[in-house]
Design a protein around this motif. Structure first.
Motif, short mmCIF file in Angstrom:
data_model
loop_
_atom_site.label_atom_id
_atom_site.label_comp_id
_atom_site.label_asym_id
_atom_site.label_seq_id
_atom_site.Cartn_x
_atom_site.Cartn_y
_atom_site.Cartn_z
N TYR A 1 0.82 -1.21 0.00
CA TYR A 1 0.00 0.00 0.00
C TYR A 1 0.86 1.26 0.00
CZ TYR A 1 -3.45 -3.48 0.97
OH TYR A 1 -4.24 -4.60 0.87
N THR B 1 0.24 4.09 1.53
CA THR B 1 0.31 4.75 2.84
C THR B 1 -0.01 3.74 3.94
OG1 THR B 1 -2.02 5.39 2.93
CG2 THR B 1 -0.51 6.93 1.83
N GLU B 2 0.44 4.05 5.14
CA GLU B 2 0.10 3.21 6.28
C GLU B 2 -1.41 3.21 6.52
OE1 GLU B 2 1.61 2.31 10.82
OE2 GLU B 2 2.07 4.26 9.93
N ASP C 1 -3.72 3.38 4.27
CA ASP C 1 -4.31 2.45 3.30
C ASP C 1 -4.18 1.01 3.81
OD1 ASP C 1 -4.95 4.52 1.55
OD2 ASP C 1 -3.18 4.18 0.28
N ALA C 2 -3.03 0.67 4.37
CA ALA C 2 -2.82 -0.69 4.90
C ALA C 2 -3.77 -0.94 6.08
CB ALA C 2 -1.37 -0.88 5.32
N ARG D 1 -6.68 0.45 6.52
CA ARG D 1 -8.03 0.30 5.96
C ARG D 1 -8.23 -1.13 5.42
NH1 ARG D 1 -7.57 5.79 4.96
NH2 ARG D 1 -6.45 5.59 3.00
N ALA D 2 -7.17 -1.68 4.82
CA ALA D 2 -7.26 -3.06 4.34
C ALA D 2 -7.47 -4.02 5.51
CB ALA D 2 -5.99 -3.43 3.57
#
Length: 70
Positions: free
Chosen positions: A26, A28-29, A31-32, A34-35
């Motif tokens: 990802y 950004t952190e 984004d990770a 959110r995953a």
């Protein structure tokens, strides 16, 4: 070099092979994270939510520089 965020799920077991799943990479952190939020309720993941690991890494960098024993 640009930093990206490599997301893994790992679970160790005493009596069988460990589970290691590469979830994704990802930008950004956030984004990770959110995953993780989207997966944590799914079968398997919900039983071991602490198994998620975010590893910041640099693009274009070799992470393994030695051989291995097979």
């Amino acid at each position: 070099m640009e930093t990206v965020y490599d997301l893994w799920f790992e679970r160790e077991y005493p009596d069988r092979e460990d589970t290691e799943l590469h979830i994704g990479i990802y930008a950004t952190e956030a984004d990770a994270k959110r995953a993780i939020a989207s997966l944590v309720g799914q079968p398997g993941f919900r039983d071991y939510p602490e198994g998620f690991q975010i590893h910041p890494t640099k693009l274009g960098r070799t992470g393994w520089l030695e051989g291995f024993v097979s």
